[in-house]
Design an enzyme around this catalytic site. Structure first.
Site, PDB file in Angstrom:
ATOM      1  CB  CYS A 114      -0.931   0.003   1.199  1.00  0.00           C
ATOM      2  SG  CYS A 114      -1.931  -1.481   1.299  1.00  0.00           S
ATOM      3  CG  HIS A 246      -2.925   3.237   2.551  1.00  0.00           C
ATOM      4  ND1 HIS A 246      -3.644   2.894   1.425  1.00  0.00           N
ATOM      5  CD2 HIS A 246      -2.882   2.130   3.331  1.00  0.00           C
ATOM      6  CE1 HIS A 246      -4.011   1.633   1.525  1.00  0.00           C
ATOM      7  NE2 HIS A 246      -3.564   1.149   2.675  1.00  0.00           N
ATOM      8  CG  ASN A 276      -6.342  -1.002   1.965  1.00  0.00           C
ATOM      9  OD1 ASN A 276      -5.697  -0.654   0.979  1.00  0.00           O
ATOM     10  ND2 ASN A 276      -5.779  -1.484   3.056  1.00  0.00           N
TER      11      ASN A 276
HETATM   12  N1  COA Z   1     -18.065  -8.511  10.313  1.00  0.00           N
HETATM   13  C1  COA Z   1     -18.554  -8.881  11.503  1.00  0.00           C
HETATM   14  N2  COA Z   1     -17.752  -9.275  12.512  1.00  0.00           N
HETATM   15  C2  COA Z   1     -16.437  -9.287  12.288  1.00  0.00           C
HETATM   16  C3  COA Z   1     -15.873  -8.920  11.063  1.00  0.00           C
HETATM   17  C4  COA Z   1     -16.753  -8.519  10.051  1.00  0.00           C
HETATM   18  N3  COA Z   1     -16.316  -8.136   8.837  1.00  0.00           N
HETATM   19  N4  COA Z   1     -14.523  -9.044  11.140  1.00  0.00           N
HETATM   20  C5  COA Z   1     -14.249  -9.464  12.373  1.00  0.00           C
HETATM   21  N5  COA Z   1     -15.396  -9.630  13.076  1.00  0.00           N
HETATM   22  C6  COA Z   1     -15.567 -10.074  14.441  1.00  0.00           C
HETATM   23  C7  COA Z   1     -14.435 -10.977  14.883  1.00  0.00           C
HETATM   24  O1  COA Z   1     -14.677 -12.306  14.490  1.00  0.00           O
HETATM   25  C8  COA Z   1     -14.469 -10.779  16.374  1.00  0.00           C
HETATM   26  O2  COA Z   1     -15.502 -11.557  16.891  1.00  0.00           O
HETATM   27  P1  COA Z   1     -15.288 -12.366  18.280  1.00  0.00           P
HETATM   28  O3  COA Z   1     -15.001 -11.305  19.296  1.00  0.00           O
HETATM   29  O4  COA Z   1     -16.608 -13.053  18.448  1.00  0.00           O
HETATM   30  O5  COA Z   1     -14.129 -13.249  18.036  1.00  0.00           O
HETATM   31  C9  COA Z   1     -14.857  -9.327  16.529  1.00  0.00           C
HETATM   32  O6  COA Z   1     -15.483  -8.952  15.312  1.00  0.00           O
HETATM   33  C10 COA Z   1     -13.706  -8.403  16.820  1.00  0.00           C
HETATM   34  O7  COA Z   1     -12.684  -8.687  15.878  1.00  0.00           O
HETATM   35  P2  COA Z   1     -11.336  -7.901  15.905  1.00  0.00           P
HETATM   36  O8  COA Z   1     -10.432  -8.447  14.851  1.00  0.00           O
HETATM   37  O9  COA Z   1     -10.810  -7.852  17.316  1.00  0.00           O
HETATM   38  O10 COA Z   1     -11.825  -6.440  15.487  1.00  0.00           O
HETATM   39  P3  COA Z   1     -11.053  -5.088  15.570  1.00  0.00           P
HETATM   40  O11 COA Z   1     -11.758  -4.220  16.527  1.00  0.00           O
HETATM   41  O12 COA Z   1      -9.574  -5.271  15.724  1.00  0.00           O
HETATM   42  O13 COA Z   1     -11.301  -4.511  14.116  1.00  0.00           O
HETATM   43  C11 COA Z   1     -10.189  -4.241  12.000  1.00  0.00           C
HETATM   44  C12 COA Z   1     -10.814  -5.225  12.982  1.00  0.00           C
HETATM   45  C13 COA Z   1      -9.647  -5.055  10.836  1.00  0.00           C
HETATM   46  C14 COA Z   1     -11.258  -3.280  11.531  1.00  0.00           C
HETATM   47  C15 COA Z   1      -9.054  -3.460  12.723  1.00  0.00           C
HETATM   48  O14 COA Z   1      -8.188  -4.346  13.390  1.00  0.00           O
HETATM   49  C16 COA Z   1      -8.250  -2.640  11.749  1.00  0.00           C
HETATM   50  O15 COA Z   1      -8.736  -1.667  11.224  1.00  0.00           O
HETATM   51  N6  COA Z   1      -6.958  -3.008  11.517  1.00  0.00           N
HETATM   52  C17 COA Z   1      -6.154  -2.350  10.525  1.00  0.00           C
HETATM   53  C18 COA Z   1      -6.439  -3.005   9.200  1.00  0.00           C
HETATM   54  C19 COA Z   1      -5.873  -2.265   8.037  1.00  0.00           C
HETATM   55  O16 COA Z   1      -6.213  -1.120   7.831  1.00  0.00           O
HETATM   56  N7  COA Z   1      -5.024  -2.941   7.265  1.00  0.00           N
HETATM   57  C20 COA Z   1      -4.456  -2.449   6.084  1.00  0.00           C
HETATM   58  C21 COA Z   1      -3.325  -1.525   6.381  1.00  0.00           C
HETATM   59  S1  COA Z   1      -2.448  -1.236   4.914  1.00  0.00           S
END
Ligand code: COA
Length: 320
Positions: A114, A246, A276
């Site tokens: 990215c 980004h 993204n």
């Molecule tokens: N829809 C519904 N539930 C979802 C889901 C979705 N798309 N994705 C994950 N969940 C659930 C998980 O299974 C988890 O459930 P559980 O508690 O029953 O196990 C819960 O939501 C929390 O998941 P978690 O991974 O802890 O969520 P989070 O608060 O960390 O948010 C992201 C996830 C991906 C939004 C966050 O971590 C993020 O923004 N990370 C950066 C990602 C990014 O931008 N990457 C590219 C950079 S170049």
């Protein structure tokens, strides 16, 4: 230092927009979960006949048309991508053929995920600056820099933790090497596999990610990169018209705004309708900002990327 100036931009996106509600029909998710955590409402996904190179060519053509330059005015052609159509030829060479670019210029792809578009800009600057005075006299100091992705072909649409985040698209810019422009840059990386994708190989490529670790990295990298660029250029946020970073996640951008105590209006956002788009993200946002009211001629911009690798980079650049 010789820096880059933006002459023109272009962009392209697949025909089909896919909303969070559309995704909820194929994977256990909802708009109520996705939007508050990411700022994403919909994304464009490639359909039949749409690939990284078709999008890249379309965006590149638009940037070239808007520049008023011809193919022979270009002295370097760089494409940032993590999802080329195939291993060879690279996407940049596919653009070269479609746009009838000269045979005597460097034409290559850059993979810095990215962050790729920023790495591609700096690669182009390096090639342009490398020309001797004699070469430069015969050769224009313009480069065509493209960011293009077909990330959906590398998504696992049964994995709700990744498939809702990404989209496809392309952005392009024609840039000029100039001595009289304010310019600063920083390129960095921290070897890590918090975002990864297998391949090329017999196993279908699938993006995997430790979301929380990437979130921590991204917030730190974005904030630090803005700080470094301001320090290097001897400027403050007051001198910057727009930060175009980004577009991974709105919460990452908002974290940076709070941390830097910066005005929210200076951070361009368009992840709500693109998601993204990897190496295309900064280029797509730049084109949208240039086409709307967010950026005008003479503006100073900070372009900042961060992503798999883990890579991070930014430039301070001016619009012609
Ligand atoms: N829809 C519904 N539930 C979802 C889901 C979705 N798309 N994705 C994950 N969940 C659930 C998980 O299974 C988890 O459930 P559980 O508690 O029953 O196990 C819960 O939501 C929390 O998941 P978690 O991974 O802890 O969520 P989070 O608060 O960390 O948010 C992201 C996830 C991906 C939004 C966050 O971590 C993020 O923004 N990370 C950066 C990602 C990014 O931008 N990457 C590219 C950079 S170049």
């Amino acid at each position: 230092m010789k820096g880059l100036r933006i002459i023109s931009t272009g962009s392209a996106r697949p025909a089909k927009a896919v909303t969070n509600d559309d995704l909820a029909k194929i994977v256990d998710t909802s708009d109520d979960w996705i939007y508050p955590r990411t700022g994403i409402h919909s994304r464009y996904l490639c359909g039949e006949g749409e690939t990284t190179s078709t999008l890249a060519i379309q965006a590149a053509k638009e940037a070239m048309e808007r520049s008023g330059l011809g193919p022979d005015d270009i002295s370097a052609l760089i494409c940032a991508t993590t999802s080329p159509d195939h291993v060879a030829p690279n996407v940049a060479c596919q653009i070269q053929r479609a746009l009838d670019m000269p045979e005597t210029i460097p034409v290559l792809d850059v993979n810095a995920a990215c962050t790729g578009f920023i790495y591609a800009l700096e690669t182009a600057r390096g090639f342009l600056a490398m020309q001797s005075e004699e070469e430069a006299a015969d050769r224009p100091r313009y480069a065509l820099v493209v960011g293009a992705e077909h990330l959906s072909k590398m998504l696992d649409f049964t994995d709700r933790t990744t498939c809702v985040l990404f989209g496809d698209g392309a952005g392009a810019a024609v840039v000029e090497l100039a001595e009289d422009v304010p310019y600063a840059s920083m390129l960095g990386a921290r070897g890590g596999d918090e975002i990864s994708c297998e391949g090329p190989g017999p196993v279908p490529a699938k993006i995997q990610m430790d979301g929380k670790a990437v979130f921590r990295f991204a917030t730190g990298a974005l904030t630090k990169c803005v700080d470094i660029l301001l320090t290097k250029s001897g400027r403050t946020m007051d001198d910057i018209d727009q930060v175009i970073c980004h577009q991974a996640n709105e919460r990452i951008v908002d974290f940076c705004i709070r941390k830097l105590k910066a005005p929210e209006t200076k951070f361009f956002k368009n992840m709500d309708h693109y998601g993204n788009t990897g190496a295309a993200s900064v280029a797509l946002a730049l084109d949208e900002a240039m086409c709307g009211n967010a950026v005008k001629p003479g503006d100073s911009l900070l372009l900042v990327g961060f992503g798999a690798g883990l890579t991070w980079a930014g430039v301070l650049i001016t619009v012609k």
